[in-house]
Design a protein around this motif. Structure first.
Motif, short mmCIF file in Angstrom:
data_model
loop_
_atom_site.label_atom_id
_atom_site.label_comp_id
_atom_site.label_asym_id
_atom_site.label_seq_id
_atom_site.Cartn_x
_atom_site.Cartn_y
_atom_site.Cartn_z
N GLN A 1 0.61 11.34 -1.23
CA GLN A 1 0.30 12.25 -0.13
C GLN A 1 -0.66 13.34 -0.60
N TYR B 1 0.50 4.82 -2.43
CA TYR B 1 0.01 5.97 -1.67
C TYR B 1 0.59 7.26 -2.23
N SER C 1 0.82 -1.21 0.00
CA SER C 1 0.00 0.00 0.00
C SER C 1 0.86 1.26 0.00
N SER C 2 2.05 1.20 0.58
CA SER C 2 2.92 2.38 0.60
C SER C 2 3.46 2.70 -0.78
#
Length: 67
Positions: free
Chosen positions: A33, A31, A27-28
């Motif tokens: 921001q 992602y 998931s990182s």
């Protein structure tokens, strides 16, 4: 070091497998921001400015200043 930089997008190995080997969450990788909106940035700037001018002011003073 950000292990995500080691991922190879043009791959012979899947992103899932690369993440497993590097020990990072998949998931990182996906992602992105989310930035602050203009209203929040303006409020944070006002609070910073106020506390620099009145360092002994408390929470109630800050609340009344923002109203």
């Amino acid at each position: 070091m950000d292990m995500r930089l080691l991922l190879l997008k043009e791959k012979k190995m899947s992103i899932r497998r690369q993440c497993e080997l590097l020990g990072i969450n998949r998931s990182s990788v996906y992602y992105t921001q989310k930035g602050e909106n203009k209203d929040n940035l303006r409020a944070m700037h006002l609070m910073d400015q106020h506390i620099l001018e009145e360092p002994t002011a408390g929470v109630l003073t800050m609340q009344s200043m923002l109203d």
